[in-house]
Design an enzyme around this catalytic site. Structure first.
Site, PDB file in Angstrom:
ATOM      1  N   SER A  10      -2.721  -1.326   1.584  1.00 38.60           N
ATOM      2  CA  SER A  10      -1.563  -0.566   2.053  1.00 38.60           C
ATOM      3  C   SER A  10      -0.970   0.250   0.919  1.00 38.60           C
ATOM      4  O   SER A  10      -0.575  -0.307  -0.117  1.00 38.60           O
ATOM      5  CB  SER A  10      -0.502  -1.513   2.609  1.00 38.60           C
ATOM      6  N   HIS A  35      -4.375   1.662   4.888  1.00 37.90           N
ATOM      7  CA  HIS A  35      -3.234   1.366   5.756  1.00 37.90           C
ATOM      8  C   HIS A  35      -2.043   2.190   5.295  1.00 37.90           C
ATOM      9  O   HIS A  35      -1.664   2.144   4.110  1.00 37.90           O
ATOM     10  CB  HIS A  35      -2.907  -0.119   5.700  1.00 37.90           C
ATOM     11  N   ASP A  37       1.875   2.935   5.994  1.00 36.70           N
ATOM     12  CA  ASP A  37       3.110   2.494   6.626  1.00 36.70           C
ATOM     13  C   ASP A  37       4.119   3.632   6.678  1.00 36.70           C
ATOM     14  O   ASP A  37       4.636   4.069   5.649  1.00 36.70           O
ATOM     15  CB  ASP A  37       3.714   1.322   5.852  1.00 36.70           C
ATOM     16  N   MET A  39       7.743   4.658   7.755  1.00 39.39           N
ATOM     17  CA  MET A  39       9.036   4.036   8.048  1.00 39.39           C
ATOM     18  C   MET A  39      10.120   5.100   8.138  1.00 39.39           C
ATOM     19  O   MET A  39      10.141   6.046   7.342  1.00 39.39           O
ATOM     20  CB  MET A  39       9.391   3.025   6.958  1.00 39.39           C
ATOM     21  N   HIS A  68       0.448   3.188  10.607  1.00 36.94           N
ATOM     22  CA  HIS A  68       1.302   2.164  11.210  1.00 36.94           C
ATOM     23  C   HIS A  68       2.711   2.732  11.320  1.00 36.94           C
ATOM     24  O   HIS A  68       3.430   2.854  10.329  1.00 36.94           O
ATOM     25  CB  HIS A  68       1.268   0.910  10.319  1.00 36.94           C
ATOM     26  N   MET A  70       6.240   2.427  11.925  1.00 34.99           N
ATOM     27  CA  MET A  70       7.413   1.550  12.016  1.00 34.99           C
ATOM     28  C   MET A  70       8.625   2.447  12.242  1.00 34.99           C
ATOM     29  O   MET A  70       9.484   2.603  11.370  1.00 34.99           O
ATOM     30  CB  MET A  70       7.576   0.746  10.731  1.00 34.99           C
ATOM     31  N   MET A 139       2.628  -8.725  12.446  1.00 34.93           N
ATOM     32  CA  MET A 139       3.402  -8.709  11.213  1.00 34.93           C
ATOM     33  C   MET A 139       3.698 -10.145  10.811  1.00 34.93           C
ATOM     34  O   MET A 139       4.272 -10.916  11.577  1.00 34.93           O
ATOM     35  CB  MET A 139       4.711  -7.940  11.401  1.00 34.93           C
ATOM     36  N   ASP A 176      -0.472  -8.375   8.489  1.00 36.93           N
ATOM     37  CA  ASP A 176       0.157  -7.542   7.459  1.00 36.93           C
ATOM     38  C   ASP A 176       1.410  -8.236   6.968  1.00 36.93           C
ATOM     39  O   ASP A 176       2.343  -8.468   7.742  1.00 36.93           O
ATOM     40  CB  ASP A 176       0.507  -6.174   8.054  1.00 36.93           C
TER      41      ASP A 176
END
Length: 220
Positions: A10, A35, A37, A39, A68, A70, A139, A176
């Site tokens: 990640s 990966h 993330d 956000m 991913h 979020m 998660m 994760d």
């Protein structure tokens, strides 16, 4: 399910000021995916990056990119990340009302669709979506920040989801949060076949050895 777990470092734990070096490090380690993330500061209390970062990373690697999301209202953002080059779009079940509609929209764009669950969401919440998913991300920490410790109880959810998918089309069952040398065997034993590793990977003196160790979890 795959017999050997895949590893997806990640970039949340990478140096954003030298992201090119981070991607080179991932590629050199023989990891399987990247990966990413995303956000928004609303769904989780942190802000990372948007589609441009994904597009720039896409230019530097042929490894599959799992984006991913979020974020609140992921349906407002998926098209931009598809255009940026995502291979997987994973969104949070907790952030949408019409999850099936969004899954179909992602798959219609020839991108693989994933659902993520925060620690407080039960495995049963995805029971009506089983046939349409390519990936489920459990998660194992409360999302928003890297470097947290794995919540052991979340691994029961991994086992429950693995059981739910028995006999269905093969999927990636990802974990994760807090995945490292101390926790990887428990995660794989629970049923995970995709390991997201952030802090452990980027803090390792030898990232390739770290990936080898994580992949050997089934046989060690």
């Amino acid at each position: 399910m795959n017999n050997q777990p895949l590893v997806a470092p990640s970039v949340l734990s990478a140096d954003f000021g030298d992201i090119a070096a981070a991607i080179d490090r991932i590629e050199a380690s023989q990891a399987d995916m990247v990966h990413l993330d995303v956000m928004d500061g609303h769904f989780v209390p942190n802000i990372t990056f948007g589609p441009k970062m994904v597009a720039d990373i896409r230019k530097r690697t042929k490894l599959p990119l799992d984006v991913h999301l979020m974020v609140d209202n992921p349906e407002s953002h998926v098209d931009a990340f598809i255009d940026a080059g995502a291979d997987y779009i994973t969104f949070h079940l907790e952030a949408v009302t019409h999850a099936h509609r969004l899954i179909q929209r992602i798959r219609d764009a020839k991108v693989k669709a994933g659902i993520s669950l925060v620690p407080s969401t039960p495995a049963s919440a995805i029971s009506e979506l089983l046939e349409d998913l390519d990936l489920v991300l459990v998660m194992t920490v409360n999302p928003g920040f890297g470097g947290q410790k794995l919540i052991p109880g979340c691994l029961r959810k991994v086992t429950q989801i693995k059981t739910m998918f028995e006999g269905a089309s093969p999927i990636l069952l990802s974990v994760d949060g807090g995945i490292n040398r101390d926790t990887v065997r428990a995660a794989v034993s629970a049923g995970a076949n995709l390991l997201v590793s952030g802090s452990a990977f980027f803090r390792a003196e030898d990232p390739a050895e770290e990936v080898r160790f994580l992949k050997a979890a089934l046989s060690s």
